[in-house]
Scaffold this active site. Structure first.
Site: not given
Length: 107
Positions: A64-66
Site C-alpha cells: 500500500v502507498c498513497y
C-alpha cells in the site's frame, strides 16, 4: 520471475477477514503514524531487512502507498525476492480511507 498482481480495497478487506495476509505500507513515517490500515507493517528502507528476515514467503503480501502508483514498484521488488503472492493495492491508502475503517492517531 515472479510478477505482482493488482487488487482493490474491497478485495483486501475481504482477504483480511478470511486469509492470513501481510499488508505493508510504504508511505512516509508521518503519514503512516497519522493513519493506516489496521495491522499494516510500516515497510521502509530501515525495516526492509527485518521484514525479509521475519517474512513467511508463502503468505500473501499486499503493498500500500498513497495512490497505488509507488506500490507497484515495491510490489515488483518484493515479488522478485521470492514471495509467492504479491499485490499492489489500486488507489492506495487514499482509496481505502474513503471506503473502509483505518487506525488513526489520537493526536
Amino acid at each position: 520471475m515472479s510478477e505482482f498482481k493488482h487488487i482493490n480495497c474491497q478485495q483486501v478487506a475481504e482477504l483480511q477477514q478470511t486469509d492470513d495476509i501481510k499488508i505493508v505500507d510504504i508511505r512516509d513515517e508521518a503519514s503512516f503514524n497519522a493513519a493506516h490500515i489496521e495491522g499494516a507493517y510500516h515497510l521502509t528502507n530501515g525495516t526492509l531487512n527485518t521484514f525479509m528476515a521475519e517474512a513467511d514467503f508463502d503468505q500473501p503480501v499486499i503493498v500500500v502507498c498513497y495512490h497505488g502508483v509507488s506500490s507497484q514498484g515495491a510490489a515488483q521488488y518484493i515479488a522478485q525476492q521470492g514471495f509467492e503472492d504479491v499485490y499492489s493495492m489500486d488507489g492506495g491508502f487514499e482509496a481505502w480511507r474513503k471506503e473502509l475503517p483505518f487506525v488513526q492517531s489520537a493526536e
